[in-house]
Scaffold this motif. Structure first.
Motif, PDB file in Angstrom:
ATOM      1  N   GLN A   1      -6.109  -4.898  -1.628  1.00 50.96           N
ATOM      2  CA  GLN A   1      -7.425  -4.602  -2.206  1.00 50.96           C
ATOM      3  C   GLN A   1      -8.340  -3.945  -1.171  1.00 50.96           C
ATOM      4  O   GLN A   1      -8.997  -2.954  -1.447  1.00 50.96           O
TER       5      GLN A   1
ATOM      6  N   ILE B   1      -7.125  -0.271  -0.254  1.00 51.51           N
ATOM      7  CA  ILE B   1      -7.518   0.702  -1.277  1.00 51.51           C
ATOM      8  C   ILE B   1      -9.026   0.945  -1.215  1.00 51.51           C
ATOM      9  O   ILE B   1      -9.482   2.090  -1.272  1.00 51.51           O
TER      10      ILE B   1
ATOM     11  N   MET C   1       0.831  -1.202   0.000  1.00 51.30           N
ATOM     12  CA  MET C   1       0.000   0.000   0.000  1.00 51.30           C
ATOM     13  C   MET C   1       0.868   1.255   0.000  1.00 51.30           C
ATOM     14  O   MET C   1       0.574   2.212  -0.729  1.00 51.30           O
TER      15      MET C   1
ATOM     16  N   SER D   1     -13.753   2.071  -5.706  1.00 50.18           N
ATOM     17  CA  SER D   1     -12.718   1.362  -6.458  1.00 50.18           C
ATOM     18  C   SER D   1     -12.986  -0.138  -6.334  1.00 50.18           C
ATOM     19  O   SER D   1     -12.603  -0.769  -5.356  1.00 50.18           O
TER      20      SER D   1
ATOM     21  N   LEU E   1       0.707   4.079  -2.882  1.00 52.90           N
ATOM     22  CA  LEU E   1       0.385   5.465  -2.548  1.00 52.90           C
ATOM     23  C   LEU E   1       1.501   6.427  -2.948  1.00 52.90           C
ATOM     24  O   LEU E   1       1.243   7.512  -3.471  1.00 52.90           O
TER      25      LEU E   1
ATOM     26  N   LEU F   1      -6.180   9.149  -6.199  1.00 50.12           N
ATOM     27  CA  LEU F   1      -6.750   7.860  -5.797  1.00 50.12           C
ATOM     28  C   LEU F   1      -8.275   7.899  -5.881  1.00 50.12           C
ATOM     29  O   LEU F   1      -8.912   6.892  -6.205  1.00 50.12           O
TER      30      LEU F   1
ATOM     31  N   ASN G   1     -11.041   4.430  -0.904  1.00 54.34           N
ATOM     32  CA  ASN G   1     -11.890   4.792  -2.039  1.00 54.34           C
ATOM     33  C   ASN G   1     -12.951   3.705  -2.203  1.00 54.34           C
ATOM     34  O   ASN G   1     -12.704   2.680  -2.824  1.00 54.34           O
TER      35      ASN G   1
ATOM     36  N   GLN H   1      -9.701  -1.910  -9.624  1.00 58.19           N
ATOM     37  CA  GLN H   1      -8.388  -2.444  -9.266  1.00 58.19           C
ATOM     38  C   GLN H   1      -8.356  -3.936  -9.535  1.00 58.19           C
ATOM     39  O   GLN H   1      -9.314  -4.643  -9.281  1.00 58.19           O
TER      40      GLN H   1
END
Length: 173
Positions: A139, A142, A103, A149, A107, A117, A146, A123
């Motif tokens: 996963q 993220i 991560m 996503s 980022l 983002l 968000n 993804q």
């Protein structure tokens, strides 16, 4: 041709611009230009998906492959043209394949390339536990930042376990 001929004859004193440093700099400049053009196209499309996959290189360092996918719409003389683009952007070295380290790498990459983002709408990752495991994974991290996503598994990575299960049923989990 004249420059090469004079260099071979020893007539060019000093720099002849044929050294490996110059060649590597030219390759780097061309690569940067291509990457910047891809990023401009992607940012003009606004929304994008990211595809990440990790594998070890020959020196046993994990490398994360970063691929972006986006849809670009253009209009010329009243005719709309919609194209889907998928581009490789970079290999990112990953010191540890923990989900938290992955991560951080993602980022930092997004920040360095000035990619938002919040505009990531999809993804895709390999089937590794640290990428899409049950509890703690990239996963989920993220998706926590968000919510829009969505995760889509890699089809090519799903095929290998299916084949193994079919050919070697004793290894089923």
């Amino acid at each position: 041709m004249e420059h090469l001929h004079r260099t071979k004859q020893g007539e060019n004193k000093g720099h002849n611009y044929l050294g490996k440093e110059t060649k590597n700099e030219i390759i780097h400049l061309i690569g940067s230009s291509i990457t910047n053009n891809i990023l401009l196209m992607m940012k003009s499309a606004k929304y994008y998906s990211i595809i990440l996959d990790c594998t070890q290189d020959i020196s046993k360092v994990d490398q994360m492959t970063v691929v972006v996918r986006f849809v670009q719409e253009t209009r010329l003389d009243g005719v709309y043209d919609v194209r889907t683009w998928e581009h490789f952007l970079e290999f990112l070295p990953v010191p540890y394949s923990l989900y938290s380290t992955l991560m951080q790498v993602v980022l930092k990459f997004l920040e360095d390339k000035k990619i938002l983002l919040c505009n990531m709408k999809g993804q895709g990752h390999d089937n590794g536990e640290n990428m899409k495991g049950k509890k703690f994974n990239l996963q989920k991290l993220i998706s926590d930042i968000n919510k829009r996503s969505f995760y889509v598994p890699h089809r090519s990575h799903s095929l290998n376990p299916s084949l193994l299960n079919m050919l070697f049923p004793c290894f089923r989990q």
